[in-house]
Design a protein around this motif. Structure first.
Motif, PDB file in Angstrom:
ATOM      1  N   LYS A  99       0.849  -1.181   0.000  1.00 36.07           N
ATOM      2  CA  LYS A  99       0.000   0.000   0.000  1.00 36.07           C
ATOM      3  C   LYS A  99       0.886   1.233   0.000  1.00 36.07           C
ATOM      4  CE  LYS A  99      -3.354  -2.215   2.989  1.00 36.07           C
ATOM      5  NZ  LYS A  99      -4.201  -2.067   4.164  1.00 36.07           N
ATOM      6  N   SER A 100       0.338   2.314  -0.480  1.00 32.87           N
ATOM      7  CA  SER A 100       1.100   3.556  -0.459  1.00 32.87           C
ATOM      8  C   SER A 100       0.131   4.741  -0.381  1.00 32.87           C
ATOM      9  CB  SER A 100       1.971   3.662  -1.709  1.00 32.87           C
ATOM     10  OG  SER A 100       2.854   4.746  -1.557  1.00 32.87           O
ATOM     11  N   TRP A 101       0.654   5.834   0.117  1.00 31.02           N
ATOM     12  CA  TRP A 101      -0.105   7.081   0.172  1.00 31.02           C
ATOM     13  C   TRP A 101       0.408   8.023  -0.902  1.00 31.02           C
ATOM     14  CZ3 TRP A 101      -4.072   8.326   3.603  1.00 31.02           C
ATOM     15  CH2 TRP A 101      -4.291   7.414   4.646  1.00 31.02           C
ATOM     16  N   ALA A 102      -0.444   8.916  -1.360  1.00 34.10           N
ATOM     17  CA  ALA A 102      -0.004   9.954  -2.282  1.00 34.10           C
ATOM     18  C   ALA A 102      -0.799  11.220  -1.983  1.00 34.10           C
ATOM     19  CB  ALA A 102      -0.218   9.511  -3.722  1.00 34.10           C
ATOM     20  N   HIS A 103      -0.220  12.344  -2.286  1.00 33.58           N
ATOM     21  CA  HIS A 103      -0.845  13.644  -2.004  1.00 33.58           C
ATOM     22  C   HIS A 103      -0.731  14.504  -3.246  1.00 33.58           C
ATOM     23  CE1 HIS A 103      -0.699  12.766   2.395  1.00 33.58           C
ATOM     24  NE2 HIS A 103       0.297  11.999   1.990  1.00 33.58           N
ATOM     25  N   ARG A 121       0.604  20.244  -8.145  1.00 30.91           N
ATOM     26  CA  ARG A 121       0.915  18.813  -7.981  1.00 30.91           C
ATOM     27  C   ARG A 121      -0.292  18.030  -8.496  1.00 30.91           C
ATOM     28  NH1 ARG A 121       2.099  18.105  -1.842  1.00 30.91           N
ATOM     29  NH2 ARG A 121       2.909  16.064  -2.428  1.00 30.91           N
ATOM     30  N   ARG A 124       2.184  13.240 -11.879  1.00 36.34           N
ATOM     31  CA  ARG A 124       2.364  11.783 -11.858  1.00 36.34           C
ATOM     32  C   ARG A 124       1.251  11.166 -12.708  1.00 36.34           C
ATOM     33  NH1 ARG A 124       3.544   8.081  -6.609  1.00 36.34           N
ATOM     34  NH2 ARG A 124       3.464  10.095  -5.627  1.00 36.34           N
ATOM     35  N   TRP A 179      -3.459   2.321  -3.354  1.00 37.31           N
ATOM     36  CA  TRP A 179      -3.124   3.735  -3.109  1.00 37.31           C
ATOM     37  C   TRP A 179      -4.228   4.414  -2.323  1.00 37.31           C
ATOM     38  CZ3 TRP A 179       1.396   6.139  -4.321  1.00 37.31           C
ATOM     39  CH2 TRP A 179       2.256   5.460  -5.202  1.00 37.31           C
ATOM     40  N   VAL A 220      -4.615  11.477  -1.202  1.00 36.30           N
ATOM     41  CA  VAL A 220      -5.211  12.632  -0.531  1.00 36.30           C
ATOM     42  C   VAL A 220      -5.134  13.802  -1.506  1.00 36.30           C
ATOM     43  CG1 VAL A 220      -5.164  14.064   1.535  1.00 36.30           C
ATOM     44  CG2 VAL A 220      -4.249  11.728   1.625  1.00 36.30           C
ATOM     45  N   ARG A 223       9.061   8.428  -1.767  1.00 34.00           N
ATOM     46  CA  ARG A 223       8.213   7.351  -2.305  1.00 34.00           C
ATOM     47  C   ARG A 223       8.239   6.138  -1.391  1.00 34.00           C
ATOM     48  NH1 ARG A 223      10.094   6.128  -8.181  1.00 34.00           N
ATOM     49  NH2 ARG A 223       8.959   4.202  -7.845  1.00 34.00           N
ATOM     50  N   ALA A 249       6.308   6.838   1.782  1.00 38.05           N
ATOM     51  CA  ALA A 249       4.868   6.971   1.520  1.00 38.05           C
ATOM     52  C   ALA A 249       4.167   5.618   1.597  1.00 38.05           C
ATOM     53  CB  ALA A 249       4.640   7.614   0.159  1.00 38.05           C
ATOM     54  N   THR A 264       3.558   5.933   5.691  1.00 37.78           N
ATOM     55  CA  THR A 264       2.969   7.060   6.423  1.00 37.78           C
ATOM     56  C   THR A 264       1.981   7.848   5.564  1.00 37.78           C
ATOM     57  OG1 THR A 264       3.402   9.119   7.592  1.00 37.78           O
ATOM     58  CG2 THR A 264       4.944   8.557   5.843  1.00 37.78           C
ATOM     59  N   ALA A 265       0.946   8.334   6.213  1.00 40.74           N
ATOM     60  CA  ALA A 265      -0.074   9.126   5.530  1.00 40.74           C
ATOM     61  C   ALA A 265       0.325  10.590   5.419  1.00 40.74           C
ATOM     62  CB  ALA A 265      -1.400   9.014   6.277  1.00 40.74           C
ATOM     63  N   ILE A 266       1.462  10.940   6.018  1.00 32.25           N
ATOM     64  CA  ILE A 266       1.879  12.349   5.997  1.00 32.25           C
ATOM     65  C   ILE A 266       2.405  12.727   4.613  1.00 32.25           C
ATOM     66  CG2 ILE A 266       3.657  13.915   6.876  1.00 32.25           C
ATOM     67  CD1 ILE A 266       3.330  12.677   9.570  1.00 32.25           C
ATOM     68  N   ASP A 267       2.073  13.921   4.192  1.00 36.85           N
ATOM     69  CA  ASP A 267       2.597  14.449   2.927  1.00 36.85           C
ATOM     70  C   ASP A 267       4.062  14.837   3.127  1.00 36.85           C
ATOM     71  OD1 ASP A 267       3.105  15.631   0.532  1.00 36.85           O
ATOM     72  OD2 ASP A 267       1.505  17.128   0.665  1.00 36.85           O
ATOM     73  N   ASP A 281       6.219  15.806   0.789  1.00 35.84           N
ATOM     74  CA  ASP A 281       6.754  16.753  -0.180  1.00 35.84           C
ATOM     75  C   ASP A 281       7.505  17.854   0.567  1.00 35.84           C
ATOM     76  OD1 ASP A 281       6.538  17.791  -3.104  1.00 35.84           O
ATOM     77  OD2 ASP A 281       6.103  19.526  -1.832  1.00 35.84           O
TER      78      ASP A 281
END
Lengths: 987, 177
Positions: free
Chosen positions: A164-168, A193, A237, A276, A279, B113, B116, B119-122, B124
């Motif tokens: 799993k991964s997070w993206a913003h 972004r 992306r 994914w 956010v 990457r 990520a 963690t849910a934190i951004d 960037d």
């Protein structure tokens, strides 16, 4: 004739042939094919059997809404049933098998169900399998489940990895068709972004089969150039093979990326799928529109296909549907298809248009039949003819392919995942997403915008509006002129067609046909949610992507109301099925939860420890020695050694909390039910914490290390809970108190050194005077160790009932100090002991743990009634502790229990009956909370919560194990089996 | 008196390091970690902390309202810790967590990457600039995360979870190897 590959055209790589098998038969396709396009290229039109009637089914769509072409791919642990052939990319060696047929796809005995179909209408099993009622669970349901169903899952473990991964991002664009590309380009160029996500293998959406040109160049060239520009931007992306499946609170979108679903041998360092959580400050839904099937007799015959799908196979994959095709259309999109088919050399036999006139000029060779409908088809395993009805007359026309164009429904599922309801637009003849959704906008065909140029412009304009709101300045991307833009106006819905004789399918995957919906309305299930459940329309793995709109239209017609009044069923995640593997991510098998290791873990292992999982901790349970035959033998030895000599036990897992502040003593005084204000510096005290409802929450010792500094221990299980509780008390209940809390569980390794020789061993490494006089029972202080080389904390507390200490040292030195202690204690018989022996020792002493503190006991139940302060103005639980139920005289209270015959035994959880009482719930007097074999007593012993227990010492009772039907005569006794006078503690 | 020497044992011994050209995971020396709790707002505590932390970059880290960690690679002798605690005495409570927390450095071009995945934190750099800290979950494990520079972060974790987290970091970085 069947479908076939054209000599040229399409985006497939004809220099890269790929071999695959379907039901064991070898076939060939090209790189860039889906399994469906490759099957069609091989002339394979029959690819599956339907769910209920086992009717032959072909490939209906070219995308993720496919209801028919479900196959099983892979083998062993990689078996994947119900794979949509229309989205599965072809790879070398792919093995596909058809489903729901026996003995073979071409000859399926299940088709006999078709003969029974008069009895198998909607709700047939509710009506048929009514009685006898007991048959439902044991007979009917298993039978129905066996008969129904699609592919079968594998029982073998999945060998592949998932993660799993997070993206913003500022802007998430869902769908990389014309509107999505334009939006991403606009926002990307502005420096925002951006994430542009598409479920297909290639970006482009409808541009991949559109025959229009942009600036004189093919639409696919436009896609290539635009993608290249987007990929060159570090702030953008672009993700393909990724389906956004849900919209959740906080503007979080769930998406699944198929990282290695298109390869033969997944590489082990990469996941096959990645889940994914995106956010997004804002999202733009550019998911396009789904073409609606038309509901006529035999509309499920292989060779009948959605018009847009036929165009996709033709233009994107270079596959012709047959030699003689017909098009049944209710909008202008059928004419674009006719033109493309003719250009590719396919004979278009007829265009059957339900309207009196088309909005588009057609100059091709096909026979144009206006104000007509296709009411039926003919053919065995594939279509051979259509029946065209015009002015009440039916004409049969031989064809080998039929396209149906019933208009378009915007794909707005995601927009409605958070409770918004779609709104019916009569003008667009479609349900649209409501306006004013916070965090999400809709553009392009998903907002019923028609035409390529209009979609490009709409995507760019929406992106600009969103970025303006986000405070990012930009100008919308501008595109060159589009030539050949069709811009089909919305179709007038054609819900019902006259002259239907054969089954006319509404929901292909669940075999729901026209008559089922009429039946549902007649029988009172006309509400859209009821009709769905009664007929199962829209309930299959495709969740009615193709069928729902027609079902709503037909219900509306049957009820004589507008589709607006019928409304839709509820859209919920997931948009398309998501594997359990992806939802689990990397946390499978032994990675299911993290492991927490004591600083003495390796030391214990060195001494032969057998570990037990205790929450996340691995605790040493016992230390097996050579020659010992069972765990009991090891545990008995460890217990006896503690009673006779001395033992060392790792108690580092206990929760440890430092409490600082001017008001620390007052804070503890309110948290514990017993008094802590008067605890002197240098002393430890046993404390009991209650919940607000008066029941005991946790226990432990707290020591005063300074005027404004305390050190609390909690049980292992409740360490985190107590810390949270204390933080809540400090921050929310009593913010006026000056108190600060620090968890130091991991900072300190803690060892219990217990047994009559404990002082002898400890004095060899503790520099301070720890004589009886200098360091009495419940002493607590910092000590110097090994000639001042290290400092630790020493507590004279005992869980075993022996002379005992707990020594805390900084965790990094734990193993070294344990080694030194073992060396120093060798001459006194020091042995390590584990949590099992710890348990036996405390049961022998009558000390309680969470076996007894099980959420139903108050202090007086455990003999701590007098500890509860009567003088404190308040403490947590004080008010509720006074409730009459909590002070009742017949509450179960702590008592010891042992068998009358030492050779007999009983187990924890068994119940207590009065002697000679019958084993009934009414006669239940309590239960055994802890039990163990006691080497000291020479038999099993137990602690129990029994009505009037403390007043019944010496009474003979029966311990009843209702699960095993065992009755053990036993005697109630003092729970303190060892040293009831507590003399050993003070030596 | 025992003959044994008192030996420090690292939670992640022996000398673990995973590295490729794109990502490196390095166990940092178990030097010192001091947790500081402000007791009475008003005093310029940060200046005192910065002074105590010396010249190492980002040695003082925010750990919540009125809470900080002071970290460093060198072990903190007992007397030094006591001096610090005394110096902060009127303003703050001080807890030695040098043995309770383990620090791991992750660095490389793909570090954001990789993190990520947990963690849910951004992360960037615009949202999480150099020197910024946050408490977060990395997978299933609670950590304290600090950005050291454009391509490097430090993860501080409870000692008991260190080896489990390490395995997790190895898995998270596998694709970049």
């Amino acid at each position: 004739m069947t479908s076939y590959r054209l000599d040229k055209g399409g985006l497939v790589n004809r220099t890269m042939p790929l071999s695959f098998t379907f039901d064991g038969r070898p076939m060939q396709g090209f790189e860039g094919d889906t399994l469906a396009s490759a099957l069609l290229a091989n002339g394979r039109m029959l690819v599956g059997r339907s769910f209920k009637y086992h009717r032959p089914r072909g490939i209906l769509t070219a995308g993720s809404a496919e209801p028919n072409a479900l196959v099983t791919i892979g083998r062993g642990g990689r078996t994947e049933p119900n794979t949509r052939a229309t989205v599965q990319e072809l790879y070398e060696g792919l093995e596909a098998r058809s489903q729901n047929r026996w003995p073979s796809l071409d000859f399926d005995l299940g088709t006999l169900n078709g003969l029974l179909s008069p009895f198998l209408g909607a709700g047939f099993y509710y009506k048929t399998f009514m009685w006898p009622a007991a048959f439902w669970e044991k007979f009917y349901e298993p039978l129905i489940r066996k008969a129904a169903g699609l592919g079968k899952a594998s029982y073998e473990a999945d060998p592949d990895a998932y993660e799993k991964s997070w993206a913003h991002c500022d802007l998430l664009v869902i769908g990389a068709g014309p509107a999505g590309l334009a939006a991403a380009l606009t926002a990307g160029r502005a420096g925002a972004r951006v994430m542009l996500v598409d479920e297909g293998a290639l970006p482009g959406g409808s541009l991949l089969f559109d025959s229009a040109t942009i600036d004189g160049r093919a639409a696919t060239d436009f896609v290539r150039d635009t993608s290249a520009e987007l990929q060159s931007m570090p702030n953008v992306r672009l993700m393909t093979r990724t389906t956004v499946f849900g919209w959740y609170d906080g503007n979080v979108f769930g998406a699944v990326e198929r990282v290695q679903k298109h390869v033969r041998d997944p590489q082990s360092h990469l996941p096959v799928e990645r889940l994914w959580r995106i956010v997004a400050r804002q999202a733009l839904l550019a998911t396009g529109a789904e073409e609606r099937p038309l509901v006529f007799g035999g509309n499920d015959r292989p060779g009948v296909m959605m018009a847009s799908a036929m165009r996709t196979y033709l233009n994107r994959y270079g596959v012709a549907p047959g030699k003689a095709a017909a098009i049944f259309t209710s909008d202008d999109s059928g004419y674009g298809l006719a033109r493309d088919l003719e250009a590719a050399g396919v004979d278009v036999v007829a265009i059957v248009d339900s309207r009196p006139s088309a909005g588009m000029d057609y100059r091709g060779k096909a026979r144009l039949i206006r104000e007509a409908v296709v009411c039926g088809t003919k053919g065995h395993r594939a279509i051979s003819a259509i029946e065209v009805r015009r002015d009440g007359r039916v004409e049969t026309i031989a064809v080998d392919a039929l396209a149906m164009a019933g208009g378009f429904s915007p794909i707005i599922h995601l927009a409605c995942h958070r409770g918004a309801r779609p709104l019916w637009s009569t003008e667009e003849a479609a349900f649209l997403a409501p306006e004013g959704l916070r965090g999400l906008e809709v553009a392009g065909a998903a907002a019923a915008t028609a035409g390529l140029a209009a979609c490009l412009a709409a995507g760019a304009a929406k992106a600009k509006a969103i970025l303006d709101d986000l405070g990012i300045s930009c100008s919308p991307a501008v595109f060159a002129a589009v030539d050949g833009d069709e811009g089909t106006p919305p179709a007038r819905p054609l819900w019902s067609i006259p002259g239907i004789k054969d089954k006319a399918f509404v929901d292909f995957q669940n075999d729901v046909h026209l008559k089922d919906l009429g039946l549902a309305v007649r029988e009172g299930y006309g509400h859209v949610e009821l009709a769905k459940r009664y007929t199962t329309s829209g309930m299959a793995t495709d969740q009615g992507k193709l069928s729902n709109m027609n079902a709503i239209g037909l219900i509306a017609k049957a009820r004589g109301v507008s589709p607006a009044e019928v409304g839709t069923t509820t859209f919920r995640p997931f948009y398309t099925p998501v594997s359990f593997g992806a939802l689990t991510g990397a946390h499978a098998g032994r990675h299911f939860q993290p492991v927490r290791k004591s600083p003495l873990h390796d030391w214990a292992r060195k001494h032969g420890a057998i570990f037990v999982e205790s929450g996340l901790w691995f605790r040493s349970a016992w230390f097996a020695r050579e020659g010992e035959q069972s765990w009991r033998e090891s545990v008995d030895r460890e217990v006896v050694n503690v009673r006779q000599n001395v033992g060392l036990c790792d108690v580092s897992t206990l929760g440890k909390i430092e409490i600082f502040g001017r008001d620390a003593a007052e804070f503890l005084n309110r948290v514990y039910c017993n008094g802590f204000l008067s605890l002197p510096v240098g002393k430890a005290r046993y404390g009991i914490m209650l919940r607000e409802d008066g029941f005991i929450y946790d226990d432990g010792t707290t020591s005063r290390l300074g005027d404004e500094h305390f050190f609390m221990t909690t049980t292992t299980a409740y360490a985190a809970g107590v810390m949270n509780h204390l933080e809540f008390c400090a921050q929310a209940l009593w913010p006026e108190l000056d108190v600060r809390l620090a968890s130091v569980t991991d900072q300190w390794a803690q060892m219990a050194i217990a047994g009559p020789k404990a002082r002898l061993v400890l004095s060899k490494i503790v520099d301070d005077d720890i004589s009886r006089a200098a360091f009495a029972y419940l002493g607590a202080k910092e000590v110097s160790l090994c000639g001042g080389r290290l400092h630790g904390r020493l507590f004279r507390i005992s869980f075993s009932g022996e002379l005992a200490y707990e020594l805390a040292v900084p965790a990094g030195y734990a193993e070294s100090i344990a080694d030194i202690l073992m060396d120093a204690g060798a001459e006194h018989g020091l042995q390590p002991y584990g949590s099992e022996a710890l348990g036996v020792l405390r049961i022998e002493k009558g000390h309680v743990t969470h076996n007894e503190i099980n959420g139903t006991v108050v202090p007086s139940d455990l003999g701590f009634g007098r500890m509860v302060s009567a003088s404190k103005p308040d403490f947590i639980g004080k008010a509720m502790l006074a409730r009459e139920g909590l002070t009742a005289a017949d509450r179960p209270r702590l008592v010891g229990v042992r068998p009358i015959d030492p050779a007999t035994s009983f187990t924890t959880g068994s119940h207590i009956l009065a002697k000679d009482a019958e084993a009934t719930l009414d006669n239940d007097q309590g239960y055994v909370t802890s039990s163990a074999f006691s080497p000291h007593v020479g038999s099993t012993i137990g602690l129990a919560l029994v009505k009037h227990g403390p007043e019944r010492h010496g009474e003979k009772i029966v311990v009843w194990n209702g699960l095993k039907d065992e009755y053990t005569p036993a005697i109630l006794c003092d729970p303190s089996f060892v040293d009831p006078g507590n003399e050993k503690l003070h030596v | 008196m025992s003959e044994f020497a008192i030996v420090h044992r690292s939670a992640l011994a022996p000398a673990p390091r995973v590295a490729s050209h794109r990502i490196a995971i390095i166990a940092l020396p178990e030097g010192h970690v001091v947790q500081v709790f402000e007791r009475a707002p008003g005093a310029d505590l940060l200046a005192v902390l910065a002074d105590a932390a010396g010249t190492a970059p980002h040695a003082v880290r925010t750990a919540g309202p009125g809470q900080w960690f002071i970290v460093g690679d060198e072990p903190l002798p007992r007397d030094t810790f006591l001096d610090l605690a005394n110096a902060l005495g009127p303003h703050a409570a001080t807890v030695d967590q040098s043995h309770g927390r383990v620090r791991i450095r992750v660095e490389g071009t793909v570090v954001e990457r990789m993190l990520a995945k947990g963690t849910a934190i951004d992360l960037d750099i615009g949202a999480f600039p150099v020197g910024h800290s946050a408490a977060t979950l990395l997978g299933h494990v609670s950590v304290h995360l600090t950005r050291l520079d454009a391509t490097a972060f430090e993860i501080m974790v409870l000692r008991g979870f260190a080896s489990s987290l390490w395995e997790g970091l190895e898995r998270m970085s596998a694709e970049f190897g």
